[in-house]
Scaffold this motif. Structure first.
Motif, PDB file in Angstrom:
ATOM      1  N   UNK A  82       0.806  -1.216   0.000  1.00  0.00           N
ATOM      2  CA  UNK A  82       0.000   0.000   0.000  1.00  0.00           C
ATOM      3  C   UNK A  82       0.832   1.256   0.000  1.00  0.00           C
ATOM      4  N   UNK A  83       2.144   1.107   0.327  1.00  0.00           N
ATOM      5  CA  UNK A  83       3.021   2.283   0.378  1.00  0.00           C
ATOM      6  C   UNK A  83       3.661   2.598  -0.965  1.00  0.00           C
ATOM      7  N   UNK A  84       3.339   1.788  -1.960  1.00  0.00           N
ATOM      8  CA  UNK A  84       3.905   1.994  -3.287  1.00  0.00           C
ATOM      9  C   UNK A  84       3.534   0.854  -4.194  1.00  0.00           C
ATOM     10  N   UNK A  85       4.346   0.611  -5.190  1.00  0.00           N
ATOM     11  CA  UNK A  85       4.036  -0.410  -6.189  1.00  0.00           C
ATOM     12  C   UNK A  85       3.921  -1.793  -5.568  1.00  0.00           C
ATOM     13  N   UNK A  86       2.917  -2.544  -6.029  1.00  0.00           N
ATOM     14  CA  UNK A  86       2.813  -3.953  -5.683  1.00  0.00           C
ATOM     15  C   UNK A  86       1.574  -4.327  -4.915  1.00  0.00           C
ATOM     16  N   UNK A  87       0.984  -5.466  -5.319  1.00  0.00           N
ATOM     17  CA  UNK A  87      -0.168  -6.018  -4.596  1.00  0.00           C
ATOM     18  C   UNK A  87       0.098  -7.427  -4.096  1.00  0.00           C
ATOM     19  N   UNK A  88       1.147  -8.089  -4.624  1.00  0.00           N
ATOM     20  CA  UNK A  88       1.445  -9.459  -4.228  1.00  0.00           C
ATOM     21  C   UNK A  88       2.887  -9.778  -4.606  1.00  0.00           C
ATOM     22  N   UNK A  89       3.369 -10.925  -4.118  1.00  0.00           N
ATOM     23  CA  UNK A  89       4.692 -11.392  -4.512  1.00  0.00           C
ATOM     24  C   UNK A  89       5.797 -10.431  -4.135  1.00  0.00           C
ATOM     25  N   UNK A  90       5.858 -10.033  -2.868  1.00  0.00           N
ATOM     26  CA  UNK A  90       6.912  -9.123  -2.410  1.00  0.00           C
ATOM     27  C   UNK A  90       8.152  -9.950  -2.092  1.00  0.00           C
ATOM     28  N   UNK A  91       9.129  -9.897  -2.991  1.00  0.00           N
ATOM     29  CA  UNK A  91      10.291 -10.775  -2.911  1.00  0.00           C
ATOM     30  C   UNK A  91      11.598  -9.979  -2.982  1.00  0.00           C
ATOM     31  N   UNK A  92      12.623 -10.562  -2.376  1.00  0.00           N
ATOM     32  CA  UNK A  92      14.028 -10.256  -2.653  1.00  0.00           C
ATOM     33  C   UNK A  92      14.389  -8.774  -2.637  1.00  0.00           C
ATOM     34  N   UNK A  93      14.273  -8.107  -1.480  1.00  0.00           N
ATOM     35  CA  UNK A  93      14.655  -6.697  -1.419  1.00  0.00           C
ATOM     36  C   UNK A  93      16.168  -6.511  -1.313  1.00  0.00           C
ATOM     37  N   UNK A  94      16.622  -5.356  -1.720  1.00  0.00           N
ATOM     38  CA  UNK A  94      17.995  -4.903  -1.470  1.00  0.00           C
ATOM     39  C   UNK A  94      17.909  -3.470  -0.961  1.00  0.00           C
ATOM     40  N   UNK A  95      18.627  -3.160   0.104  1.00  0.00           N
ATOM     41  CA  UNK A  95      18.615  -1.807   0.668  1.00  0.00           C
ATOM     42  C   UNK A  95      20.016  -1.213   0.575  1.00  0.00           C
ATOM     43  N   UNK A  96      20.104   0.038   0.142  1.00  0.00           N
ATOM     44  CA  UNK A  96      21.390   0.721   0.032  1.00  0.00           C
ATOM     45  C   UNK A  96      21.182   2.215   0.246  1.00  0.00           C
ATOM     46  N   UNK A  97      22.293   2.914   0.517  1.00  0.00           N
ATOM     47  CA  UNK A  97      22.238   4.359   0.727  1.00  0.00           C
ATOM     48  C   UNK A  97      22.878   5.046  -0.465  1.00  0.00           C
ATOM     49  N   UNK A  98      22.206   6.106  -0.937  1.00  0.00           N
ATOM     50  CA  UNK A  98      22.677   6.836  -2.118  1.00  0.00           C
ATOM     51  C   UNK A  98      22.268   8.290  -1.979  1.00  0.00           C
ATOM     52  N   UNK A  99      23.242   9.169  -2.002  1.00  0.00           N
ATOM     53  CA  UNK A  99      22.994  10.607  -1.904  1.00  0.00           C
ATOM     54  C   UNK A  99      22.125  10.948  -0.684  1.00  0.00           C
ATOM     55  N   UNK A 100      22.540  10.376   0.456  1.00  0.00           N
ATOM     56  CA  UNK A 100      21.919  10.659   1.756  1.00  0.00           C
ATOM     57  C   UNK A 100      20.467  10.185   1.865  1.00  0.00           C
ATOM     58  N   UNK A 101      20.043   9.332   0.944  1.00  0.00           N
ATOM     59  CA  UNK A 101      18.716   8.726   1.037  1.00  0.00           C
ATOM     60  C   UNK A 101      18.876   7.211   1.062  1.00  0.00           C
ATOM     61  N   UNK A 102      17.902   6.546   1.645  1.00  0.00           N
ATOM     62  CA  UNK A 102      17.904   5.087   1.689  1.00  0.00           C
ATOM     63  C   UNK A 102      16.991   4.574   0.581  1.00  0.00           C
ATOM     64  N   UNK A 103      17.487   3.586  -0.135  1.00  0.00           N
ATOM     65  CA  UNK A 103      16.754   3.024  -1.265  1.00  0.00           C
ATOM     66  C   UNK A 103      16.487   1.541  -1.016  1.00  0.00           C
ATOM     67  N   UNK A 104      15.330   1.103  -1.477  1.00  0.00           N
ATOM     68  CA  UNK A 104      14.998  -0.316  -1.474  1.00  0.00           C
ATOM     69  C   UNK A 104      14.591  -0.722  -2.879  1.00  0.00           C
ATOM     70  N   UNK A 105      15.387  -1.593  -3.489  1.00  0.00           N
ATOM     71  CA  UNK A 105      15.012  -2.199  -4.761  1.00  0.00           C
ATOM     72  C   UNK A 105      14.349  -3.530  -4.429  1.00  0.00           C
ATOM     73  N   UNK A 106      13.208  -3.811  -5.032  1.00  0.00           N
ATOM     74  CA  UNK A 106      12.459  -5.001  -4.635  1.00  0.00           C
ATOM     75  C   UNK A 106      11.627  -5.534  -5.794  1.00  0.00           C
ATOM     76  N   UNK A 107      11.104  -6.736  -5.598  1.00  0.00           N
ATOM     77  CA  UNK A 107      10.208  -7.376  -6.555  1.00  0.00           C
ATOM     78  C   UNK A 107       8.784  -7.369  -6.018  1.00  0.00           C
ATOM     79  N   UNK A 108       7.827  -7.074  -6.869  1.00  0.00           N
ATOM     80  CA  UNK A 108       6.397  -7.252  -6.571  1.00  0.00           C
ATOM     81  C   UNK A 108       5.686  -7.482  -7.898  1.00  0.00           C
ATOM     82  N   UNK A 109       4.679  -8.313  -7.899  1.00  0.00           N
ATOM     83  CA  UNK A 109       3.935  -8.609  -9.131  1.00  0.00           C
ATOM     84  C   UNK A 109       4.868  -9.020 -10.274  1.00  0.00           C
ATOM     85  N   UNK A 110       5.983  -9.662  -9.915  1.00  0.00           N
ATOM     86  CA  UNK A 110       7.002 -10.101 -10.871  1.00  0.00           C
ATOM     87  C   UNK A 110       7.530  -8.949 -11.724  1.00  0.00           C
ATOM     88  N   UNK A 111       7.674  -7.798 -11.089  1.00  0.00           N
ATOM     89  CA  UNK A 111       8.333  -6.641 -11.680  1.00  0.00           C
ATOM     90  C   UNK A 111       9.235  -6.015 -10.618  1.00  0.00           C
TER      91      UNK A 111
END
Length: 314
Positions: A82-111
């Motif tokens: 509900x906080x962003x893209x995706x309704x199902x299949x929340x898989x395999x996140x990666x978290x990293x810091x870039x330009x003083x912000x925290x980023x999460x790259x993740x899978x949902x809905x096979x995207x």
């Protein structure tokens, strides 16, 4: 046999299964660990059905021995459905810091989507859109090198195949002209069941000296032969050469079935460790449990430190 009796038996069996799961097990698949200021943050694919909701939970530790959580900003979640893209299949996140912000790259809905936050605990959010793609794609890993960002990921085409592409400066899209296949499952250990849909997935990339290392998992995750190998290259876009001694992490080397799909991190003593998941038991795939192993370089070869497996628990 009465319907009532059958229901009672089924209830007792289900209760027995639940009772066998230790309360202190952390049940995350496809895990990743992000560290900042002496705090280790553990994320992954949620396997614990006792925790309501969907998204990405986060657990924390200062010594990698004792973990607490879930500690995310929203009901224990760093990113909650509900906080962003995706309704199902929340898989395999990666978290990293870039330009003083925290980023999460993740899978949902096979995207693949990318969310941002002001804290590793979240809440991570995005506009509700995924990275544009012509195929299904999963398992993102963002790697920075030479002022550029690269997205390693898995494309579902004639099997699970690992690709790489350079990202735009704002990390909102790939540069399609740079899209290139890194590798796919072709050798015996990578497809022990000889399936028509061979699987290579879960990429993690790092650089040592002038060499790039791509760690990956192969076989279907439900297969006890799920394992981890690596390939090397002299450029982030490849070409990649698989290590002939693969796999380096497997049931044979850890006594843990279905072990793999994780991420590399450095512990508080400066040692390389790889966080990963494994099957719940020899006879049961899920809910998958979380652990880690130690890695080292010996004579220029990346290898597992024997007897270094540790399960991660609360």
């Amino acid at each position: 046999m009465s319907i009532r009796f059958c229901l009672i038996v089924l209830l007792l069996v289900n209760c027995a299964v639940v009772a066998q799961q230790p309360a202190d097990d952390i049940l995350l698949a496809d895990p990743t660990i992000f560290e900042e200021d002496g705090i280790f943050y553990l994320y992954g694919t949620k396997e614990d059905a006792a925790i309501p909701g969907a998204g990405f939970l986060v657990y924390t530790s200062t010594d990698l021995e004792y973990w607490s959580g879930p500690a995310g900003a929203t009901d224990g979640y760093a990113f909650k459905k509900g906080a962003g893209f995706g309704t199902k299949g929340f898989w395999a996140p990666q978290v990293f810091k870039h330009k003083e912000r925290y980023y999460m790259a993740y899978t949902a809905n096979e995207q693949i989507a990318i969310a941002t936050a002001d804290s590793p605990l979240g809440p991570f959010t995005n506009s509700g859109t995924a990275l544009a793609a012509s195929v299904k794609q999963i398992d993102p890993f963002v790697f920075f090198d030479g002022g550029k960002a690269y997205l390693y990921h898995v494309r579902l085409q004639e099997g699970n195949r690992i690709f790489v592409a350079e990202l735009t400066e704002d990390l909102s899209a790939i540069k399609t002209e740079t899209l290139n296949e890194c590798l796919h499952a072709t050798t015996g250990w990578e497809n022990t069941q000889n399936t028509d849909w061979p699987v290579s997935e879960g990429p993690t990339v790092f650089k040592k000296g002038t060499t790039y290392y791509l760690m990956y998992s192969a076989n279907d995750f439900r297969n006890p032969d799920y394992a981890v190998g690596y390939a090397t290259a002299t450029h982030p876009l490849g070409p990649w050469t698989k290590y002939k001694g693969n796999p380096i992490i497997s049931e044979n080397t850890t006594q843990q079935p279905g072990i793999g799909h994780g991420d590399l991190f450095t512990d508080q003593n400066g040692m390389l460790r790889y966080v990963l998941h494994m099957h719940n038991s020899k006879n049961q795939v899920g809910p998958r449990k979380t652990g880690s192993v130690q890695l080292r370089f010996k004579d220029g070869i990346l290898e597992l430190v024997p007897d270094s497996f540790k399960q991660i628990k609360l």
